[in-house]
Write an enzyme that holds these catalytic residues in place. Structure first.
Site, mmCIF file in Angstrom:
data_model
loop_
_atom_site.group_PDB
_atom_site.id
_atom_site.type_symbol
_atom_site.label_atom_id
_atom_site.label_comp_id
_atom_site.label_asym_id
_atom_site.label_seq_id
_atom_site.Cartn_x
_atom_site.Cartn_y
_atom_site.Cartn_z
ATOM 1 N N ASN A 112 -0.982 11.974 -2.002
ATOM 2 C CA ASN A 112 -2.119 11.783 -1.133
ATOM 3 C C ASN A 112 -1.487 11.566 0.049
ATOM 4 O OD1 ASN A 112 -4.294 11.162 -0.054
ATOM 5 N ND2 ASN A 112 -4.823 9.288 -0.818
ATOM 6 N N TRP A 113 -1.578 12.542 1.265
ATOM 7 C CA TRP A 113 -0.982 12.511 2.141
ATOM 8 C C TRP A 113 -1.798 11.471 3.296
ATOM 9 C CZ3 TRP A 113 1.127 17.824 4.327
ATOM 10 C CH2 TRP A 113 1.977 18.292 3.299
ATOM 11 N N LYS A 114 -2.975 11.355 2.842
ATOM 12 C CA LYS A 114 -4.087 10.672 3.899
ATOM 13 C C LYS A 114 -3.981 11.172 5.023
ATOM 14 C CE LYS A 114 -2.948 6.418 1.179
ATOM 15 N NZ LYS A 114 -3.054 5.043 1.099
ATOM 16 N N HIS B 288 -11.712 7.834 -3.865
ATOM 17 C CA HIS B 288 -10.473 7.140 -3.325
ATOM 18 C C HIS B 288 -11.003 5.762 -2.771
ATOM 19 C CE1 HIS B 288 -6.933 5.592 -1.025
ATOM 20 N NE2 HIS B 288 -6.407 6.341 -1.929
ATOM 21 N N GLU C 253 -10.377 3.996 -0.086
ATOM 22 C CA GLU C 253 -10.423 3.980 1.202
ATOM 23 C C GLU C 253 -11.688 4.542 1.374
ATOM 24 O OE1 GLU C 253 -6.690 5.820 2.299
ATOM 25 O OE2 GLU C 253 -5.662 3.888 1.447
ATOM 26 N N GLU D 233 -6.442 3.195 -9.613
ATOM 27 C CA GLU D 233 -5.638 2.630 -8.475
ATOM 28 C C GLU D 233 -6.080 1.451 -8.267
ATOM 29 O OE1 GLU D 233 -3.903 5.992 -5.953
ATOM 30 O OE2 GLU D 233 -6.041 5.835 -5.480
ATOM 31 N N GLY E 297 -0.859 0.941 -0.895
ATOM 32 C CA GLY E 297 -0.204 0.824 0.225
ATOM 33 C C GLY E 297 0.309 -0.791 0.731
ATOM 34 N N SER F 137 1.614 2.167 -4.604
ATOM 35 C CA SER F 137 3.066 1.655 -4.645
ATOM 36 C C SER F 137 3.816 2.326 -5.468
ATOM 37 C CB SER F 137 3.087 0.166 -4.142
ATOM 38 O OG SER F 137 2.406 -0.277 -3.131
ATOM 39 N N GLY G 298 0.859 8.060 -2.608
ATOM 40 C CA GLY G 298 0.364 7.716 -1.011
ATOM 41 C C GLY G 298 1.614 7.739 -0.197
ATOM 42 N N GLY G 299 2.096 6.653 0.331
ATOM 43 C CA GLY G 299 3.157 6.502 0.981
ATOM 44 C C GLY G 299 4.226 7.266 0.736
#
Ligand code: PEP
Length: 254
Positions: free
Chosen positions: A11-13, A97, A99, A169, A175, A214, A235-236
């Site tokens: 997930n590149w966000k 998600h 966010e 999640e 993150g 993470s 993610g990251g």
């Protein structure tokens, strides 16, 4: 136990640009050409779908979006429909998600509607569920996850989960660098699978449940070795070719 594969999705966000994406996509294409028996995907910002389609077409890595509209088409300024995502070769669309739930008003009903819109068009929704730190500390993790899951199951029925992926999640692990321990994650994954199994053991056994929060190259193998963890939503670490390739290869070995 039915057979189900592992799936690692990035997930590149809201990260990336044409130049950085090209370097990342070239590296992933080259280094993940060895994938067998595991699946890998990247979920990217809408404007880059054409770039990603051009770079990954015909290869081993699938792609998708991070959101979509619950509406099919019409006067919905700024929105993107499921059929538009299909036009660009998407296989997946993330829905719910944390966010989006926290920052953009995606409540349970909206998430269910987006799930339906994705499936109706032939996309595979990746449905995210997970509790906040406050909810975990209040010992209501299972209640929260059950509510989020039931909001979708009550609309699509248990068979509607067949063509979908779930991602557990925990919000406190996204993150933050704080990963749920493999045992903590496994416990919630088993809870989710058992809840689906009440309605259909077959659907439950076939359901891919990713862990997200993470995940890195250094903890992926242990997480993926747990019996109910079927890969990850990343993610990251999905922004680094070295990290993402290592995580995908760990899922293949697990
Ligand atoms: C995510 O955004 O879905 C996620 C799991 O992020 P991170 O890996 O950075 O915690």
């Amino acid at each position: 136990m039915g057979m189900r594969g592992k799936l690692v999705a990035g997930n590149w966000k809201m990260h990336g640009n044409l130049v950085e994406n090209k370097a990342l996509l070239d590296a992933l294409s080259a280094r993940l050409s060895v994938l067998e028996g595991a699946s890998c995907a990247v979920c990217v910002p809408y404007p880059y779908l054409f770039q990603v389609q051009s770079a990954l077409q015909g290869g081993k890595i699938a792609w998708g979006a991070q959101n979509l509209s619950q509406h099919e088409k019409g006067a919905f300024t700024g929105e993107v429909s499921a059929s538009m995502l299909l036009d660009f070769g998407c296989k997946y669309a993330i829905v719910g998600h944390s966010e989006r739930r926290a920052l953009f008003g995606d409540d349970d009903a909206t998430v269910a509607a987006k799930f339906v819109a994705a499936q109706k068009a032939g996309l595979t929704p990746i449905l995210c569920v997970g509790e906040t730190l406050e909810e975990r500390e209040g010992n209501i993790t299972e209640q929260v996850v059950a509510r989020q899951l039931d909001a979708v199951m009550s609309v699509v029925g248990v068979d509607g989960l067949k063509n979908s992926v779930l991602a557990y999640e925990p919000v406190w692990a996204i993150g933050t660098g704080k990963t749920a321990s493999p045992e903590q994650a496994q416990a919630v994954h088993a809870f989710i699978r058992a809840r689906v199994a009440v309605a259909s053991a077959d659907v439950a056994n076939g359901l891919v449940i990713q862990y997200g929060g993470s995940v890195k190259a250094s903890n992926a193998a242990h997480l993926f070795s747990m019996p109910d963890i079927d890969g990850g939503l990343i993610g990251g670490a999905a922004l680094s070719a070295d990290e993402f390739v290592a995580i995908c290869l760990a899922s293949q070995a697990a």
